[in-house]
Write an enzyme that holds these catalytic residues in place. Structure first.
Site, mmCIF file in Angstrom:
data_model
loop_
_atom_site.group_PDB
_atom_site.id
_atom_site.type_symbol
_atom_site.label_atom_id
_atom_site.label_comp_id
_atom_site.label_asym_id
_atom_site.label_seq_id
_atom_site.Cartn_x
_atom_site.Cartn_y
_atom_site.Cartn_z
ATOM 1 N N LYS A 278 0.760 -1.237 -0.059
ATOM 2 C CA LYS A 278 -0.056 0.092 0.090
ATOM 3 C C LYS A 278 0.834 1.361 -0.077
ATOM 4 C CE LYS A 278 -3.935 -1.902 2.558
ATOM 5 N NZ LYS A 278 -4.902 -1.751 1.599
ATOM 6 N N ARG A 352 -10.294 -11.487 2.028
ATOM 7 C CA ARG A 352 -11.108 -12.745 1.460
ATOM 8 C C ARG A 352 -10.332 -13.965 1.188
ATOM 9 N NH1 ARG A 352 -11.460 -9.356 -4.318
ATOM 10 N NH2 ARG A 352 -11.139 -7.648 -2.553
HETATM 11 N N1 BES Z 1 -8.150 -3.866 4.467
HETATM 12 C C1 BES Z 1 -8.337 -3.450 3.103
HETATM 13 C C2 BES Z 1 -9.553 -2.643 2.834
HETATM 14 C C3 BES Z 1 -9.785 -1.199 3.143
HETATM 15 C C4 BES Z 1 -8.719 -0.097 2.856
HETATM 16 C C5 BES Z 1 -10.458 -0.927 4.408
HETATM 17 C C6 BES Z 1 -8.823 0.984 3.177
HETATM 18 C C7 BES Z 1 -10.529 0.522 4.646
HETATM 19 C C8 BES Z 1 -9.676 1.610 4.212
HETATM 20 C C9 BES Z 1 -8.185 -4.640 2.088
HETATM 21 O O1 BES Z 1 -7.358 -5.810 2.463
HETATM 22 C C10 BES Z 1 -7.822 -4.338 0.785
HETATM 23 O O2 BES Z 1 -6.592 -3.923 0.679
HETATM 24 N N2 BES Z 1 -8.556 -4.160 -0.120
HETATM 25 C C11 BES Z 1 -8.116 -3.827 -1.432
HETATM 26 C C12 BES Z 1 -8.802 -4.578 -2.373
HETATM 27 C C13 BES Z 1 -8.141 -4.577 -3.869
HETATM 28 C C14 BES Z 1 -6.672 -4.984 -4.033
HETATM 29 C C15 BES Z 1 -8.887 -5.331 -4.873
HETATM 30 C C16 BES Z 1 -8.592 -2.417 -1.500
HETATM 31 O O3 BES Z 1 -9.860 -2.107 -1.309
HETATM 32 O O4 BES Z 1 -8.302 -1.691 -2.331
HETATM 33 MN MN MN Z 2 -5.553 -5.612 2.063
#
Ligand code: BES
Ligand code: MN
Ligand code: ZN
Length: 514
Positions: A278, A352
């Site tokens: 990230k 997931r």
């Molecule tokens: N934990 C995150 C989702 C999230 C991001 C929650 C920011 C709250 C604030 C999750 O694991 C994630 O990173 N999801 C990705 C999925 C994508 C790679 C398909 C996302 O939401 O960017």
């Molecule tokens: Mn994630």
């Protein structure tokens, strides 16, 4: 905070503080008129001067002095005369409590239960008075080296006008206390940083909760998960120095043959994204990526605290998502516990990957319903902001029950589709499916992924990415959706006992969600 319920008219009030309501147009509520007599006309003197108009959300603490039998009067505005909304009622209670927490008052009496609230009975009003008080008094300062002194307020009397009403109010207070304890637990677990709140720490907290609330707790380690074939879950853990844990908590409130409600909470104790790392901005907030797990802890605590006559199983798959030489690479293919293979196209779509194995594991409990709770997608924040949690379900009745529980508990959800057409987006050339489905409808494709593992279940998924915590100056876990989950469990218990659920509440909820 301690609570008592008492039958007393406001004109007989005495003591450190009393809370009453004023409607717009300076219209005093019945209790405010009574209290005005007990405080030597201090309330009417104020409103007649035009100093308190009764606007919704406004609050004022006054010190009547002189012949008054109460030291402080807290006036809260409720807006227009007539029944107020559940939100207005909760906001008024919260505002009154926040104001009192800043004073030296040790004990206060709330007369707000007299107010007509749309779709709410006395039990609801008492429940939410206690809950709002606990929420307003919540603090997380255990990691500060110097702490401000604790608030003086330790006791709230919840007043009703007739002694026949005491029992219903008491029941509501007990529910509010149990939900409040659950919500506070969820907030604290969420607020703890990733270097303290690790999977091992969560497992320890589960054991502690088990002792306190008489839950049967089992914790599986890596070797046991390996044996079960949870390769998808374990693939997320590969880059982390923290050992993964699979936590199971059981509350048995009904006969052993009654099918349980199963809650599954995402317990990523820190989400860096892994190799698909990230960006740095706000990455600290990924300590909240175990808020789904925290809400399962909270709901377990609330259900056990109320001794709900249902069987409830809380399951928390927990690990940390880190980049490292052992971490999963984009393109890696893993075999899930269900036997389905998954191509990991993005290691940041890890929630997931741990939930799917947990959803397969829980088949052994032959659940009545399964609800998973997860901070699953940033896309859910884009869709619904920070107001509603995203709800997905393969069962119409279950979806309706959860939406109604959200309405009744002021912890709302909004339903999004799970249509077959979306499954296209998860196609993989190399495995049974991919773990991401592109930018479009990111929350839906995440839920579609989970649906591949819940075909045998009455199942719902709550995406709490937007509701589990607040950012900015108020940064901190909210405790959501503990109120929604607990309301749902109370309704399940009421249903099982053959008692009609609060008809007024559900009718109101139906109207709103249509
Ligand atoms: N934990 C995150 C989702 C999230 C991001 C929650 C920011 C709250 C604030 C999750 O694991 C994630 O990173 N999801 C990705 C999925 C994508 C790679 C398909 C996302 O939401 O960017
Ligand atoms: Mn994630
Ligand atoms: Zn995550």
């Amino acid at each position: 905070m301690e609570f008592s319920t008492k039958a007393l008219l406001a004109d007989k009030a005495q003591g450190a503080a009393a809370i009453v309501a004023v409607h717009e147009g300076r219209a005093l509520s019945t209790a405010a008129i009574g209290l005005d007599r007990a405080c030597a006309g201090a309330i009417s003197a104020l409103t007649e001067r035009g100093d308190f108009e009764g606007k919704a959300g406004s609050v004022r603490v006054i010190y009547p002095g002189g012949d008054s039998r109460v030291e402080r009067v807290v006036l809260v505005g409720l807006g227009k005369s007539g029944p107020c909304s559940r939100k207005t009622y909760r906001d008024a209670v919260s505002a009154a409590l926040r104001a009192l927490l800043e004073t030296g008052t040790r004990r206060a009496a709330s007369f707000l239960t007299e107010i007509d609230v749309e779709g709410a009975d006395l039990r609801w009003k008492a429940r939410h008075t206690a809950l709002c008080a606990i929420e307003a008094g919540y603090r997380f300062d255990e990691l500060k080296s110097t702490r401000p002194p604790a608030a003086a307020l330790t006791h709230l009397d919840i007043m009703v006008s007739r002694s026949a009403d005491v029992a219903a109010a008491q029941r509501g207070v007990q529910e509010g206390e149990a939900i409040g304890a659950g919500s506070s637990l969820a907030r604290t677990l969420g607020n703890l940083p990733g270097n303290i709140c690790t999977p091992t720490y969560l497992a320890m907290q589960a054991r502690k909760l088990g002792r306190e609330c008489d839950l049967a707790v089992t914790v599986l380690d890596r070797a046991q998960m390996e044996k079960l074939g949870m390769h998808s879950l374990l693939s997320v853990s590969r880059g982390s120095a923290q050992a993964p844990r699979f936590i199971i908590m059981k509350h048995q409130g009904a006969s052993a043959k009654t099918r349980p409600v199963v809650l599954v909470g995402k317990g990523i104790t820190f989400d860096t994204g892994g190799i698909s790392i990230k960006p740095a901005a706000e990455m600290d907030e990924m300590k909240f990526d175990m808020c789904g797990a925290a809400s399962v802890f909270g709901a377990m605590r609330a259900a056990a605290g109320m001794k709900l006559p249902i069987n409830l199983v809380g399951v928390v798959p927990s690990c940390e998502n880190m980049p490292d030489g052992n971490a999963s690479r984009p393109g890696d293919i893993v075999t899930t516990m269900s036997g389905q293979t998954v191509e990991i196209l993005n290691t940041d779509a890890e929630g997931r990957l741990i939930l799917c194995d947990a959803l397969t594991y829980i088949e052994r409990y032959k659940p009545e319903v399964v609800i998973d709770i997860a901070t699953l997608t940033g896309a859910c924040i884009i869709a619904l902001g920070h107001i509603a949690s995203g709800l997905f379900s393969n069962d119409e009745a279950l979806a309706a029950e959860l939406l109604a529980a959200g309405e009744a508990s002021a912890d709302r959800a909004w339903r999004l589709p799970l249509w077959d057409e979306y499954m296209e987006q998860l196609k993989s050339n190399f495995a049974d499916c991919a773990n991401i489905g592109g930018r479009a409808a990111g929350s839906v494709t995440a839920a579609m992924f989970l649906s591949r593992f819940t075909r045998k279940q009455r199942w719902a998924h709550l995406d709490i990415a937007g509701t589990a915590w607040k950012s900015g100056a108020q940064k901190g876990a909210t405790g959501r959706p503990v109120p929604l989950l607990t309301q749902f469990l109370i309704a399940q218990a009421d249903q099982m006992a053959g008692k009609p659920a609060n008809k007024q509440v559900s009718r109101q909820a139906d109207k709103r969600t249509r």
